[in-house]
Design an enzyme around this catalytic site. Structure first.
Site, PDB file in Angstrom:
ATOM      1  CE  LYS A 274       1.404   7.118   6.210  1.00 50.06           C
ATOM      2  NZ  LYS A 274       1.687   6.112   7.260  1.00 50.06           N
TER       3      LYS A 274
ATOM      4  CG  ASP B 242       0.451   5.301  11.689  1.00 46.85           C
ATOM      5  OD1 ASP B 242      -0.612   4.717  11.404  1.00 46.85           O
ATOM      6  OD2 ASP B 242       1.300   5.625  10.833  1.00 46.85           O
TER       7      ASP B 242
HETATM    8  N1  LIG Z   1       0.459  -1.887  11.824  1.00 48.52           N
HETATM    9  C1  LIG Z   1       0.382  -0.681  11.302  1.00 48.52           C
HETATM   10  O1  LIG Z   1      -0.643   0.016  11.378  1.00 48.52           O
HETATM   11  C2  LIG Z   1       1.599  -0.108  10.631  1.00 48.52           C
HETATM   12  C3  LIG Z   1       1.717   1.286  10.461  1.00 48.52           C
HETATM   13  C4  LIG Z   1       2.874   1.787   9.822  1.00 48.52           C
HETATM   14  C5  LIG Z   1       3.847   0.902   9.382  1.00 48.52           C
HETATM   15  N2  LIG Z   1       3.684  -0.435   9.573  1.00 48.52           N
HETATM   16  C6  LIG Z   1       4.724  -1.383   9.140  1.00 48.52           C
HETATM   17  O2  LIG Z   1       5.918  -0.994   9.795  1.00 48.52           O
HETATM   18  C7  LIG Z   1       7.068  -1.334   9.006  1.00 48.52           C
HETATM   19  C8  LIG Z   1       7.975  -0.098   8.894  1.00 48.52           C
HETATM   20  O3  LIG Z   1       7.244   0.945   8.270  1.00 48.52           O
HETATM   21  P1  LIG Z   1       7.835   2.434   8.220  1.00 48.52           P
HETATM   22  O4  LIG Z   1       6.779   3.275   7.600  1.00 48.52           O
HETATM   23  O5  LIG Z   1       8.400   2.824   9.531  1.00 48.52           O
HETATM   24  O6  LIG Z   1       9.021   2.241   7.168  1.00 48.52           O
HETATM   25  P2  LIG Z   1      10.368   3.143   7.011  1.00 48.52           P
HETATM   26  O7  LIG Z   1      10.101   4.540   7.428  1.00 48.52           O
HETATM   27  O8  LIG Z   1      10.831   2.862   5.636  1.00 48.52           O
HETATM   28  O9  LIG Z   1      11.387   2.485   8.071  1.00 48.52           O
HETATM   29  C9  LIG Z   1      11.857   1.175   7.898  1.00 48.52           C
HETATM   30  C10 LIG Z   1      12.638   0.729   9.120  1.00 48.52           C
HETATM   31  O10 LIG Z   1      13.028  -0.638   8.940  1.00 48.52           O
HETATM   32  C11 LIG Z   1      14.470  -0.711   9.029  1.00 48.52           C
HETATM   33  N3  LIG Z   1      14.982  -1.749   8.131  1.00 48.52           N
HETATM   34  C12 LIG Z   1      14.594  -1.982   6.856  1.00 48.52           C
HETATM   35  N4  LIG Z   1      15.307  -3.016   6.340  1.00 48.52           N
HETATM   36  C13 LIG Z   1      16.158  -3.427   7.319  1.00 48.52           C
HETATM   37  C14 LIG Z   1      17.137  -4.452   7.401  1.00 48.52           C
HETATM   38  N5  LIG Z   1      17.403  -5.270   6.356  1.00 48.52           N
HETATM   39  N6  LIG Z   1      17.821  -4.596   8.568  1.00 48.52           N
HETATM   40  C15 LIG Z   1      17.569  -3.780   9.632  1.00 48.52           C
HETATM   41  N7  LIG Z   1      16.645  -2.797   9.604  1.00 48.52           N
HETATM   42  C16 LIG Z   1      15.943  -2.622   8.465  1.00 48.52           C
HETATM   43  C17 LIG Z   1      14.957   0.658   8.648  1.00 48.52           C
HETATM   44  O11 LIG Z   1      16.273   0.839   9.132  1.00 48.52           O
HETATM   45  P3  LIG Z   1      17.270   1.900   8.407  1.00 48.52           P
HETATM   46  O12 LIG Z   1      16.935   3.244   8.989  1.00 48.52           O
HETATM   47  O13 LIG Z   1      18.616   1.422   8.773  1.00 48.52           O
HETATM   48  O14 LIG Z   1      16.993   1.820   6.924  1.00 48.52           O
HETATM   49  C18 LIG Z   1      13.926   1.535   9.362  1.00 48.52           C
HETATM   50  O15 LIG Z   1      14.189   1.608  10.732  1.00 48.52           O
HETATM   51  C19 LIG Z   1       6.504  -1.821   7.670  1.00 48.52           C
HETATM   52  O16 LIG Z   1       6.501  -3.224   7.679  1.00 48.52           O
HETATM   53  C20 LIG Z   1       5.068  -1.298   7.660  1.00 48.52           C
HETATM   54  O17 LIG Z   1       4.184  -2.120   6.912  1.00 48.52           O
HETATM   55  C21 LIG Z   1       2.593  -0.953  10.184  1.00 48.52           C
END
Ligand SMILES: NC(=O)c1ccc[n+]([C@@H]2O[C@H](COP(=O)([O-])OP(=O)(O)OC[C@H]3O[C@@H](n4cnc5c(N)ncnc54)[C@H](OP(=O)(O)O)[C@@H]3O)[C@@H](O)[C@H]2O)c1
Length: 293
Positions: free
Chosen positions: A72, A109
């Site tokens: 991305k 998104d």
């Molecule tokens: N519905 C949709 O269309 C859509 C679109 C995009 C994403 N999503 C979903 O959204 C979620 C996040 O995606 P992303 O792209 O934002 O991922 P990302 O950029 O990797 O961010 C992950 C987030 O989760 C937090 N996190 C991960 N493990 C954790 C834990 N054990 N305890 C507390 N916080 C934790 C991270 O905190 P830290 O900064 O502290 O690591 C960060 O804030 C995923 O499940 C993805 O499938 C859904």
């Protein structure tokens, strides 16, 4: 619907890995249902050849792409121009091939999140009160930007790694000079809910294969809307608890469907339907191929 012909409209999702993508299921369903001669492929594109692939495919007749992990940010740099959401997020998830062959990068998104929120909770208003966002990753960025664009005045960002929340705020604040943005310690997430009108869960906690989210909801006003971006399971533990408390709830699957709409408008040439049939199709697809975490 007849099979695609040599004139088929072409589009694809580019990622690595890409086998878990639901996009082919969704876009090919729309092509077939709308009687459009079109094909949507999943292409595994290694990082080393991403830029040249992005230029080659339009030359072969592709009308556009979705871009997924890990490309991305690379797509953001590679396109010729970007929409405001992409500029604000620093990431591109949809690329339009224009008539002159140039590439426009979009980030849909936030649009997807907001479109689904408005559809599920028509009474939601941006000015209803503060929003609390859990997480500061890519999904959080898109959601916060869309909420501020819609007119939300205050967002509290609660992230395990506080500096990441602070970075998000520093990046977004110049685009929304009147917004009140604050970073909150992860340990204070329960209290952060006080007075909130909307809670959005954007961390990967609660997702299939991940630990569950520990969050007491006692401080959250009963009228507050509770939204998820996680879509596996389709009802997370947070949504179930919120629903039982009487909150209006918004699932993550609808965001996934709506974020695909601007891309399809471009390569399909029409507005695709978003309804129960599409939702059932994706739920079935998720059952068959659950995403890797
Ligand atoms: N519905 C949709 O269309 C859509 C679109 C995009 C994403 N999503 C979903 O959204 C979620 C996040 O995606 P992303 O792209 O934002 O991922 P990302 O950029 O990797 O961010 C992950 C987030 O989760 C937090 N996190 C991960 N493990 C954790 C834990 N054990 N305890 C507390 N916080 C934790 C991270 O905190 P830290 O900064 O502290 O690591 C960060 O804030 C995923 O499940 C993805 O499938 C859904």
């Amino acid at each position: 619907m007849s099979p695609p012909t040599a004139r088929a409209r072409l589009a694809a999702v580019l990622g690595d890995p890409v086998v878990h993508s639901l996009s082919p299921l969704l876009h090919n369903h729309w092509f077939a249902r709308l009687g459009i001669d079109g094909v949507y492929l999943a292409l595994r594109v290694p990082a080393e050849v991403f830029d040249e692939t992005l230029r080659l495919l339009p030359a072969l007749g592709f009308r556009g792409f979705n871009v997924t992990i890990p490309h991305k940010e690379r797509a953001f740099r590679a396109v010729d121009r970007r929409d405001r959401a992409a500029e604000v997020c620093g990431a591109v998830n949809t690329v339009r091939v224009e008539a002159d062959g140039s590439l426009t990068g979009l980030n849909t998104d936030g649009f997807g999140f907001l479109a689904h929120l408005r559809r599920r909770v028509p009474g939601w208003r941006p000015e209803a009160g503060p929003t609390v966002v859990l997480g500061a990753g890519g999904a959080a960025r898109a959601v916060v930007a869309a909420l501020l664009e819609a007119g939300v005045g205050e967002v509290r960002i609660v992230n395990r790694t506080r500096p990441r929340a602070e970075r998000l705020i520093a990046d977004l604040a110049p685009h929304f000079p009147t917004a009140r943005l604050s970073a909150v310690d992860w340990t204070a997430r329960g209290e952060a809910l006080t007075g909130a009108a909307l809670l959005v869960q954007t961390t990967s906690l609660g997702m299939h294969g991940m630990p569950s989210l520990e969050l007491p909801l006692d401080s959250l006003p009963r009228r507050a809307v509770v939204a998820e971006v996680v879509y596996v399971p389709s009802e997370t533990d947070l949504l179930r608890r919120a629903r039982k408390r009487g909150h209006p709830v918004v699932d993550g699957l609808g965001m996934l469907i709506w974020q695909a709409v601007p891309g399809f408008r471009h390569w399909g040439g029409v507005e695709p339907p978003v309804d129960g049939t599409v939702e059932a199709l994706l739920l079935e697809g998720l059952r068959a191929t659950p995403p890797a975490k």
